[in-house]
Design a protein around this motif. Structure first.
Motif, PDB file in Angstrom:
ATOM      1  N   ARG A  93      13.797  -2.848 -12.284  1.00 14.85           N
ATOM      2  CA  ARG A  93      13.840  -1.493 -11.399  1.00 14.85           C
ATOM      3  C   ARG A  93      12.489  -1.173 -10.997  1.00 14.85           C
ATOM      4  O   ARG A  93      12.400   0.211 -11.140  1.00 14.85           O
ATOM      5  CB  ARG A  93      14.805  -0.689 -12.219  1.00 14.85           C
ATOM      6  N   ALA A  94      11.526  -1.700 -10.878  1.00 17.06           N
ATOM      7  CA  ALA A  94      10.153  -1.226 -10.477  1.00 17.06           C
ATOM      8  C   ALA A  94       9.804  -1.053  -8.985  1.00 17.06           C
ATOM      9  O   ALA A  94       8.991  -0.117  -8.520  1.00 17.06           O
ATOM     10  CB  ALA A  94       8.938  -2.242 -10.918  1.00 17.06           C
ATOM     11  N   LEU A  95      10.509  -1.883  -8.259  1.00  7.98           N
ATOM     12  CA  LEU A  95      10.322  -1.903  -6.776  1.00  7.98           C
ATOM     13  C   LEU A  95      11.827  -1.064  -6.292  1.00  7.98           C
ATOM     14  O   LEU A  95      12.982  -1.340  -6.104  1.00  7.98           O
ATOM     15  CB  LEU A  95      10.367  -3.031  -6.160  1.00  7.98           C
ATOM     16  N   ILE A  96      11.486   0.265  -5.342  1.00  4.93           N
ATOM     17  CA  ILE A  96      12.563   1.035  -5.037  1.00  4.93           C
ATOM     18  C   ILE A  96      12.992   0.659  -3.601  1.00  4.93           C
ATOM     19  O   ILE A  96      14.070   0.689  -3.241  1.00  4.93           O
ATOM     20  CB  ILE A  96      12.233   2.489  -5.075  1.00  4.93           C
ATOM     21  N   SER A  97      11.978   0.082  -2.615  1.00  8.63           N
ATOM     22  CA  SER A  97      12.538  -0.360  -1.464  1.00  8.63           C
ATOM     23  C   SER A  97      11.398  -1.573  -1.285  1.00  8.63           C
ATOM     24  O   SER A  97      10.398  -1.497  -1.551  1.00  8.63           O
ATOM     25  CB  SER A  97      12.218   0.545  -0.415  1.00  8.63           C
ATOM     26  N   SER A  98      12.049  -2.523  -0.093  1.00  6.93           N
ATOM     27  CA  SER A  98      11.044  -3.607   0.084  1.00  6.93           C
ATOM     28  C   SER A  98      10.738  -3.548   1.550  1.00  6.93           C
ATOM     29  O   SER A  98      11.447  -3.112   2.393  1.00  6.93           O
ATOM     30  CB  SER A  98      11.743  -5.001  -0.133  1.00  6.93           C
ATOM     31  N   ASN A  99       9.519  -4.062   1.881  1.00  4.69           N
ATOM     32  CA  ASN A  99       9.172  -4.223   3.507  1.00  4.69           C
ATOM     33  C   ASN A  99       9.634  -5.466   3.785  1.00  4.69           C
ATOM     34  O   ASN A  99       9.062  -6.574   3.701  1.00  4.69           O
ATOM     35  CB  ASN A  99       7.755  -4.086   3.570  1.00  4.69           C
ATOM     36  N   VAL A 125      -2.638   5.804   3.461  1.00  6.99           N
ATOM     37  CA  VAL A 125      -1.909   4.725   3.940  1.00  6.99           C
ATOM     38  C   VAL A 125      -2.393   4.147   5.261  1.00  6.99           C
ATOM     39  O   VAL A 125      -2.588   2.998   5.483  1.00  6.99           O
ATOM     40  CB  VAL A 125      -0.390   5.024   4.072  1.00  6.99           C
ATOM     41  N   VAL A 126      -2.879   5.059   5.947  1.00  2.83           N
ATOM     42  CA  VAL A 126      -3.827   4.936   7.220  1.00  2.83           C
ATOM     43  C   VAL A 126      -4.930   3.958   6.883  1.00  2.83           C
ATOM     44  O   VAL A 126      -5.368   3.170   7.388  1.00  2.83           O
ATOM     45  CB  VAL A 126      -3.868   6.125   7.928  1.00  2.83           C
ATOM     46  N   ARG A 127      -5.541   4.570   5.841  1.00  2.47           N
ATOM     47  CA  ARG A 127      -6.971   3.773   5.311  1.00  2.47           C
ATOM     48  C   ARG A 127      -6.543   2.396   4.994  1.00  2.47           C
ATOM     49  O   ARG A 127      -7.374   1.405   5.276  1.00  2.47           O
ATOM     50  CB  ARG A 127      -7.471   4.427   4.378  1.00  2.47           C
ATOM     51  N   LEU A 128      -5.731   2.160   4.173  1.00  4.68           N
ATOM     52  CA  LEU A 128      -5.186   0.815   3.731  1.00  4.68           C
ATOM     53  C   LEU A 128      -4.669  -0.034   4.850  1.00  4.68           C
ATOM     54  O   LEU A 128      -5.132  -1.257   4.792  1.00  4.68           O
ATOM     55  CB  LEU A 128      -3.946   0.942   2.739  1.00  4.68           C
ATOM     56  N   ARG A 129      -3.990   0.597   5.825  1.00  6.15           N
ATOM     57  CA  ARG A 129      -3.686  -0.251   6.955  1.00  6.15           C
ATOM     58  C   ARG A 129      -4.869  -0.613   8.033  1.00  6.15           C
ATOM     59  O   ARG A 129      -5.066  -1.901   8.188  1.00  6.15           O
ATOM     60  CB  ARG A 129      -2.658   0.314   7.790  1.00  6.15           C
ATOM     61  N   ARG A 130      -5.885   0.117   7.883  1.00  6.91           N
ATOM     62  CA  ARG A 130      -7.055  -0.218   8.631  1.00  6.91           C
ATOM     63  C   ARG A 130      -7.898  -1.298   7.900  1.00  6.91           C
ATOM     64  O   ARG A 130      -8.558  -2.177   8.442  1.00  6.91           O
ATOM     65  CB  ARG A 130      -8.034   1.056   8.731  1.00  6.91           C
ATOM     66  N   ALA A 131      -7.625  -1.305   6.485  1.00  2.61           N
ATOM     67  CA  ALA A 131      -8.440  -2.244   5.615  1.00  2.61           C
ATOM     68  C   ALA A 131      -7.544  -3.891   5.679  1.00  2.61           C
ATOM     69  O   ALA A 131      -7.874  -4.641   5.230  1.00  2.61           O
ATOM     70  CB  ALA A 131      -8.416  -1.881   4.278  1.00  2.61           C
ATOM     71  N   GLY A 132      -6.527  -3.746   6.432  1.00  8.36           N
ATOM     72  CA  GLY A 132      -5.669  -5.049   6.320  1.00  8.36           C
ATOM     73  C   GLY A 132      -4.948  -5.263   5.140  1.00  8.36           C
ATOM     74  O   GLY A 132      -4.305  -6.420   5.007  1.00  8.36           O
ATOM     75  N   VAL A 133      -4.570  -4.136   4.553  1.00  8.30           N
ATOM     76  CA  VAL A 133      -3.719  -4.641   3.235  1.00  8.30           C
ATOM     77  C   VAL A 133      -2.197  -4.435   3.852  1.00  8.30           C
ATOM     78  O   VAL A 133      -1.972  -3.867   4.546  1.00  8.30           O
ATOM     79  CB  VAL A 133      -3.871  -3.462   2.231  1.00  8.30           C
ATOM     80  N   LEU A 134      -1.473  -5.482   3.251  1.00  5.71           N
ATOM     81  CA  LEU A 134      -0.023  -5.632   3.256  1.00  5.71           C
ATOM     82  C   LEU A 134       0.795  -4.983   2.220  1.00  5.71           C
ATOM     83  O   LEU A 134       0.688  -5.410   1.204  1.00  5.71           O
ATOM     84  CB  LEU A 134       0.363  -6.956   3.415  1.00  5.71           C
ATOM     85  N   THR A 135       1.802  -4.214   2.655  1.00  6.84           N
ATOM     86  CA  THR A 135       2.590  -3.416   1.860  1.00  6.84           C
ATOM     87  C   THR A 135       3.913  -4.217   1.447  1.00  6.84           C
ATOM     88  O   THR A 135       4.653  -4.405   2.257  1.00  6.84           O
ATOM     89  CB  THR A 135       3.114  -2.030   2.159  1.00  6.84           C
ATOM     90  N   LEU A 136       4.146  -4.667   0.179  1.00  8.68           N
ATOM     91  CA  LEU A 136       5.156  -5.223  -0.335  1.00  8.68           C
ATOM     92  C   LEU A 136       6.330  -4.562  -0.270  1.00  8.68           C
ATOM     93  O   LEU A 136       7.606  -4.760  -0.209  1.00  8.68           O
ATOM     94  CB  LEU A 136       5.111  -5.845  -1.629  1.00  8.68           C
ATOM     95  N   GLY A 137       6.068  -3.018  -0.660  1.00 10.03           N
ATOM     96  CA  GLY A 137       7.268  -1.985  -0.710  1.00 10.03           C
ATOM     97  C   GLY A 137       7.071  -0.787  -1.505  1.00 10.03           C
ATOM     98  O   GLY A 137       5.701  -0.682  -1.784  1.00 10.03           O
ATOM     99  N   LYS A 138       7.711  -0.120  -1.682  1.00  9.01           N
ATOM    100  CA  LYS A 138       7.554   1.242  -2.374  1.00  9.01           C
ATOM    101  C   LYS A 138       7.908   0.948  -3.862  1.00  9.01           C
ATOM    102  O   LYS A 138       8.763   0.403  -4.290  1.00  9.01           O
ATOM    103  CB  LYS A 138       8.434   2.279  -1.815  1.00  9.01           C
ATOM    104  N   ALA A 139       7.114   1.682  -4.781  1.00  8.91           N
ATOM    105  CA  ALA A 139       7.518   1.456  -6.227  1.00  8.91           C
ATOM    106  C   ALA A 139       8.147   2.683  -6.727  1.00  8.91           C
ATOM    107  O   ALA A 139       8.058   3.868  -6.484  1.00  8.91           O
ATOM    108  CB  ALA A 139       5.939   1.708  -6.935  1.00  8.91           C
ATOM    109  N   ASN A 140       8.990   2.392  -7.788  1.00  9.06           N
ATOM    110  CA  ASN A 140       9.649   3.223  -8.393  1.00  9.06           C
ATOM    111  C   ASN A 140       8.872   4.207  -9.264  1.00  9.06           C
ATOM    112  O   ASN A 140       7.642   3.789  -9.528  1.00  9.06           O
ATOM    113  CB  ASN A 140      10.798   2.684  -9.464  1.00  9.06           C
ATOM    114  N   LEU A 141       9.609   5.380  -9.629  1.00 12.86           N
ATOM    115  CA  LEU A 141       8.584   6.520 -10.178  1.00 12.86           C
ATOM    116  C   LEU A 141       9.719   7.472 -10.974  1.00 12.86           C
ATOM    117  O   LEU A 141      10.876   7.293 -10.931  1.00 12.86           O
ATOM    118  CB  LEU A 141       7.891   7.283  -9.358  1.00 12.86           C
TER     119      LEU A 141
END
Length: 484
Positions: free
Chosen positions: A27-33, A85-101
């Motif tokens: 239960r570490a990933l709360i939503s997936s891309n 997140v804007v900075r990450l996208r400009r850097a070309g990072v790919l988001t697998l999803g959002k992490a649980n917390l």
């Protein structure tokens, strides 16, 4: 680059599938891309060190393409990306999803479970599944530890990056407050909040910090060196202060063994060690109650400002959220209440003298007359100690995950002063990781990265989780039964 990006995505998704088979209740990933492969196919530019790399982002940070819920059913989608997140996208990072917390970043009730959210459930520790993954950035640390990703973003008010990183055997870095924009991040306290990297290696922590930082300043105001450069440096010529063993615990046997190994590799890197240091005024800070007053005063107004900027329908105030929980107790209040939120309703205004005096006092006690005094008296660059020991047993229904680490007082000083904190793995015992905490003054991340890199290189560890059901029988009762 596209081929490499697709290969990275394939590795992450295959690792996620493998982990789900070994630990179906992680239960570490709360939503997936669901669109990550299409995004990888479009990668053709960006920051060379991160283009096509895969990341997970804590679910209290706004993303326009994925829900941002803080683990609560009261929230869903936003119409914006957070600045980082804007900075990450400009850097070309790919988001697998959002992490649980920990839902609402562990700020709703004093007896609230670490790593549990209504939407995500309880995050398990990949090393030993009946142990806490820490909080509140539990999912971010667990996914890095499990080998699903090498990069993650967490957030911290007080130990919420470094605790789960230590408990999950990975690198965590809470930057100086103000280094990273908090725009688009669910707040608790603007005096203490910041986002930061959780990664497998010290170098990746430095690279990620370069991307998401809004200022590159250092202790003396310098801006030339990158954090990636510092994370490849050594501690040569530095002075490292080892905090007094009074801050450690007798409940975990063998911590001295790990500390001795760290002292040896730091010394071999060319640094001097100063032993048995203390941080003054911790008792006064802890007993004052001022940290709680500041958080309670800042939360309501900051939350209303954040909610107004989401750009989608939903609650607009703390009162709205309290009402939602009261109307949906079966979803939100099965395990704990909202006493901390109710206390915020009666907190002093941020325009009051009481609040302003409290802010000044905690910064003074934690910073100038706390950590800075300890550093100054020993002429030290950073302070180190294994402040977290081993993760305890997780029991969401028993309310067992409510405490800050039993040796967290120096971390509280760093939190109230807005100073950086870092953790790096130094070993494991009974299948559980042990981390070394590094503390410094404001804007001292470069020094901390250099010390962490020296520890990492010198120990040359390769900690991998065993996905054990529980700790082995040879573990002493103090470890087998340790729960708070």
């Amino acid at each position: 680059m596209t081929a490499e990006a697709l290969a990275n995505v394939d590795r992450a998704t295959e690792a996620l599938q493998s982990v789900s088979e070994r630990a179906p209740n992680l239960r570490a990933l709360i939503s997936s891309n669901e669109n990550i492969r299409e995004e990888a196919e479009r990668v053709d530019r960006g920051y060379a060190s991160l283009t096509g790399r895969v990341i997970v982002i804590k679910d209290n940070i706004d993303t326009i393409d994925l829900p941002t819920t803080c683990g609560s059913f009261a929230l869903d989608r936003t119409a914006r990306d957070a600045d980082l997140v804007v900075r990450l996208r400009r850097a070309g990072v790919l988001t697998l999803g959002k992490a649980n917390l920990s839902e609402w970043s562990h700020f709703r009730a004093p007896r609230a479970p670490r790593g549990w959210s209504a939407r995500g459930g309880l995050t398990q520790n990949p090393f030993v599944l009946d142990r806490t993954a820490g909080g509140s950035s539990s999912g971010s640390a667990a996914l890095v530890a499990a080998g699903v990703v090498d990069l993650a973003i967490g957030t911290e008010t007080d130990a919420s990056i470094v605790e789960p990183a230590a408990f999950c055997g990975v690198v965590g870095l809470k930057p100086t407050v103000g280094r990273i924009s908090q725009d688009g991040i669910v707040p608790i306290s603007h005096t203490m909040d910041t986002a930061g990297p959780i990664t497998r290696t010290v170098r990746d922590a430095g690279i990620l910090l370069d991307v998401i930082s809004t200022t590159m300043r250092g202790e003396q105001g310098e801006t030339a060196a990158t954090f990636a450069t510092s994370s490849a440096a050594s501690a040569r010529g530095m002075r490292v202060g080892l905090l007094s063993r009074d801050y450690w615990t007798e409940r975990v046997p063998g911590l001295d063994e790990f500390v001795d190994a760290v002292i040896e590799v730091i010394g071999a890197s060319g640094a001097d060690i100063v032993d048995e240091l203390a941080v003054p005024n911790l008792d006064i800070l802890g007993q004052s109650g001022l940290q709680g007053l500041v958080q309670n005063s800042e939360f309501g107004p900051a939350l209303a400002g954040y909610l107004a900027g989401r750009g989608t329908p939903g609650p607009r105030s703390l009162e709205d959220l309290i009402r939602f929980n009261n109307e949906h107790p079966e979803l939100e209040m099965a395990h704990f209440g909202q006493e901390a939120w109710l206390a915020c309703l009666d907190a002093p205004s941020t325009e009051s003298a009481e609040y302003k005096d409290a802010v000044a006092r905690i910064i003074e006690l934690g910073g100038v007359h706390g950590l800075d005094a300890a550093l100054r008296d020993a002429a030290a660059d950073v302070l180190i100690a294994p402040l977290f020991g081993l993760p305890w047993k997780a029991d969401v229904d028993g309310g067992m995950l409510c405490r800050v680490s039993w040796a967290a007082d120096p971390l509280t000083a760093a939190s109230t002063a807005g100073y950086p904190v870092m953790t790096v793995p130094i070993g494991s015992r009974y299948g559980l990781p042990v981390g070394m905490t590094i503390l410094g003054t404001a804007w001292s991340e470069r020094k901390m990265l250099a010390v962490a890199a020296s520890i990492e290189r010198g120990l040359d560890l390769d900690l991998r989780p065993g996905f054990l059901t529980t700790v082995p029988e040879e573990a002493p009762a103090s470890v087998r039964d340790y729960s708070e």
